[in-house]
Write a protein that holds these residues in place. Sequence first.
Motif, PDB file in Angstrom:
ATOM      1  N   GLY A  66      16.559 -21.807  88.111  1.00  0.00           N
ATOM      2  CA  GLY A  66      15.928 -21.506  86.805  1.00  0.00           C
ATOM      3  C   GLY A  66      16.111 -22.407  85.862  1.00  0.00           C
ATOM      4  N   SER A  67      15.327 -22.186  84.681  1.00  0.00           N
ATOM      5  CA  SER A  67      15.319 -22.916  83.475  1.00  0.00           C
ATOM      6  C   SER A  67      15.657 -21.582  82.243  1.00  0.00           C
ATOM      7  CB  SER A  67      14.029 -23.882  83.259  1.00  0.00           C
ATOM      8  OG  SER A  67      14.267 -24.441  81.831  1.00  0.00           O
ATOM      9  N   LEU A  68      16.922 -22.205  81.420  1.00  0.00           N
ATOM     10  CA  LEU A  68      17.160 -21.189  80.326  1.00  0.00           C
ATOM     11  C   LEU A  68      17.478 -19.740  80.975  1.00  0.00           C
ATOM     12  CD1 LEU A  68      14.589 -22.194  77.663  1.00  0.00           C
ATOM     13  CD2 LEU A  68      17.054 -22.651  77.829  1.00  0.00           C
ATOM     14  N   SER A  69      18.115 -19.769  82.346  1.00  0.00           N
ATOM     15  CA  SER A  69      18.361 -18.538  82.882  1.00  0.00           C
ATOM     16  C   SER A  69      19.955 -18.194  82.896  1.00  0.00           C
ATOM     17  CB  SER A  69      18.100 -18.663  84.594  1.00  0.00           C
ATOM     18  OG  SER A  69      18.537 -19.720  85.172  1.00  0.00           O
ATOM     19  N   ASP A  70      20.319 -19.069  82.016  1.00  0.00           N
ATOM     20  CA  ASP A  70      21.823 -19.019  81.614  1.00  0.00           C
ATOM     21  C   ASP A  70      22.270 -17.498  81.185  1.00  0.00           C
ATOM     22  OD1 ASP A  70      22.535 -22.038  81.519  1.00  0.00           O
ATOM     23  OD2 ASP A  70      20.474 -21.297  80.305  1.00  0.00           O
ATOM     24  N   HIS A  71      23.511 -16.936  81.722  1.00  0.00           N
ATOM     25  CA  HIS A  71      23.753 -15.538  81.264  1.00  0.00           C
ATOM     26  C   HIS A  71      25.392 -15.466  81.489  1.00  0.00           C
ATOM     27  CE1 HIS A  71      22.482 -14.887  85.364  1.00  0.00           C
ATOM     28  NE2 HIS A  71      23.306 -13.945  85.358  1.00  0.00           N
ATOM     29  N   TYR A  72      25.870 -14.436  80.757  1.00  0.00           N
ATOM     30  CA  TYR A  72      27.207 -14.010  81.141  1.00  0.00           C
ATOM     31  C   TYR A  72      26.992 -12.517  81.762  1.00  0.00           C
ATOM     32  CZ  TYR A  72      31.929 -11.695  80.851  1.00  0.00           C
ATOM     33  OH  TYR A  72      33.167 -10.941  81.316  1.00  0.00           O
ATOM     34  N   VAL A  79      30.509 -16.400  84.398  1.00  0.00           N
ATOM     35  CA  VAL A  79      29.491 -17.236  83.543  1.00  0.00           C
ATOM     36  C   VAL A  79      28.505 -17.948  84.398  1.00  0.00           C
ATOM     37  CG1 VAL A  79      29.174 -19.116  81.714  1.00  0.00           C
ATOM     38  CG2 VAL A  79      31.372 -17.396  81.697  1.00  0.00           C
ATOM     39  N   ASN A  80      27.123 -17.913  84.159  1.00  0.00           N
ATOM     40  CA  ASN A  80      26.260 -18.396  85.028  1.00  0.00           C
ATOM     41  C   ASN A  80      25.356 -19.205  84.474  1.00  0.00           C
ATOM     42  OD1 ASN A  80      26.653 -16.354  87.452  1.00  0.00           O
ATOM     43  ND2 ASN A  80      26.350 -15.026  85.739  1.00  0.00           N
ATOM     44  N   LEU A  81      25.167 -20.616  84.746  1.00  0.00           N
ATOM     45  CA  LEU A  81      24.414 -21.681  84.009  1.00  0.00           C
ATOM     46  C   LEU A  81      23.497 -22.174  84.988  1.00  0.00           C
ATOM     47  CD1 LEU A  81      27.656 -23.632  82.751  1.00  0.00           C
ATOM     48  CD2 LEU A  81      26.566 -21.745  81.672  1.00  0.00           C
ATOM     49  N   SER A  82      22.174 -22.473  84.292  1.00  0.00           N
ATOM     50  CA  SER A  82      21.100 -22.811  85.137  1.00  0.00           C
ATOM     51  C   SER A  82      21.276 -24.287  85.257  1.00  0.00           C
ATOM     52  CB  SER A  82      20.032 -22.782  83.967  1.00  0.00           C
ATOM     53  OG  SER A  82      20.116 -23.674  82.857  1.00  0.00           O
ATOM     54  N   ALA A  98      28.724 -23.111  76.003  1.00  0.00           N
ATOM     55  CA  ALA A  98      29.645 -22.778  74.952  1.00  0.00           C
ATOM     56  C   ALA A  98      29.125 -21.242  74.608  1.00  0.00           C
ATOM     57  CB  ALA A  98      30.076 -23.548  74.004  1.00  0.00           C
ATOM     58  N   HIS A  99      27.916 -20.989  74.491  1.00  0.00           N
ATOM     59  CA  HIS A  99      27.347 -19.782  73.922  1.00  0.00           C
ATOM     60  C   HIS A  99      27.512 -18.662  75.078  1.00  0.00           C
ATOM     61  CE1 HIS A  99      24.354 -16.953  72.129  1.00  0.00           C
ATOM     62  NE2 HIS A  99      24.283 -16.706  73.542  1.00  0.00           N
ATOM     63  N   GLU A 100      27.378 -19.021  76.137  1.00  0.00           N
ATOM     64  CA  GLU A 100      27.571 -18.005  77.299  1.00  0.00           C
ATOM     65  C   GLU A 100      29.163 -17.808  77.330  1.00  0.00           C
ATOM     66  OE1 GLU A 100      25.228 -16.543  78.312  1.00  0.00           O
ATOM     67  OE2 GLU A 100      23.514 -17.728  77.530  1.00  0.00           O
ATOM     68  N   VAL A 101      30.170 -18.722  77.330  1.00  0.00           N
ATOM     69  CA  VAL A 101      31.472 -18.503  77.372  1.00  0.00           C
ATOM     70  C   VAL A 101      31.841 -17.538  75.840  1.00  0.00           C
ATOM     71  CG1 VAL A 101      33.669 -19.413  77.041  1.00  0.00           C
ATOM     72  CG2 VAL A 101      32.081 -20.560  78.526  1.00  0.00           C
ATOM     73  N   GLY A 102      30.874 -17.761  74.946  1.00  0.00           N
ATOM     74  CA  GLY A 102      31.148 -16.828  73.654  1.00  0.00           C
ATOM     75  C   GLY A 102      30.912 -15.313  74.173  1.00  0.00           C
ATOM     76  N   ARG A 174      30.764 -18.465  67.798  1.00  0.00           N
ATOM     77  CA  ARG A 174      31.999 -18.627  68.474  1.00  0.00           C
ATOM     78  C   ARG A 174      31.719 -20.328  69.315  1.00  0.00           C
ATOM     79  NH1 ARG A 174      35.541 -14.292  69.504  1.00  0.00           N
ATOM     80  NH2 ARG A 174      34.500 -12.314  68.827  1.00  0.00           N
ATOM     81  N   ALA A 175      30.581 -20.580  69.781  1.00  0.00           N
ATOM     82  CA  ALA A 175      30.564 -21.419  70.543  1.00  0.00           C
ATOM     83  C   ALA A 175      30.657 -22.827  69.767  1.00  0.00           C
ATOM     84  CB  ALA A 175      29.008 -21.436  71.098  1.00  0.00           C
TER      85      ALA A 175
END
Length: 227
Positions: A66-72, A79-82, A98-102, A174-175
């Motif tokens: 997916g696109s912009l499906s990033d989430h923690y 940490v799941n990155l698209s 970095a945002h998702e790691v935040g 944080r990111a």
Amino acid sequence: MEFLGPYTPLILLILIASFVIQGSLTRTYRRWSGVRNPRNLTGEQVARMMLDANGLNHIPVNAVPGSLSDHYDPMRKTVNLSEGVYGVPSVAAMAVAAHEVGHAIQDRVRMPALVARGRLAVPLSLGMNLAPLLVMAGIFLQLTGLLWLGVVLFGAALLFHLITLPVEFDASRRALAYLNQTGLSGSPEAKGGARSVLTAAALTYVAGFAMALAQFLNIFSIARNSD
């Protein structure tokens, strides 16, 4: 009972604004997805470095479709990155990772707003799905009790959006702090790009809260007038 409340025009304006904001996010993300970050690091590499630097070596970084499906995922601690972030060395990928790691760091320090959102996510999501149905049933069937129950559930949805704001803003803070302090963002252009991506994303959450507030006020007004 009236179906259209006094805040209906405001809802329509916010809806239009939401489309504009979503379009801005898409354009901003696409632009900075085409610009390599100064260290030529993929989203996965940035996430791994930031996790390790914060003592979160045990948290894996996964690729998801997916696109912009990033989430923690706070339940699975992942940490799941698209696809456009995980293996891409762009400014946008760096910022999103970095945002998702935040969020993972928030989980480690047990940020109250994140904990509350996690505990309320399931019941509030059910309430958000039921609220419109109850409101429509209450209006068409002339059942004030159902209408007020819908109002309560819309209030729960508003609470969820309200809790989400500080969680998302803090993750972006944080990111950006990590990227700037470590020099990963590098050039002023990349710093500005990372901030633009995260700001555009944050505005979608602001629009979501504004919509939830307008809907709540509208339904509350309809229910009060029905009494």
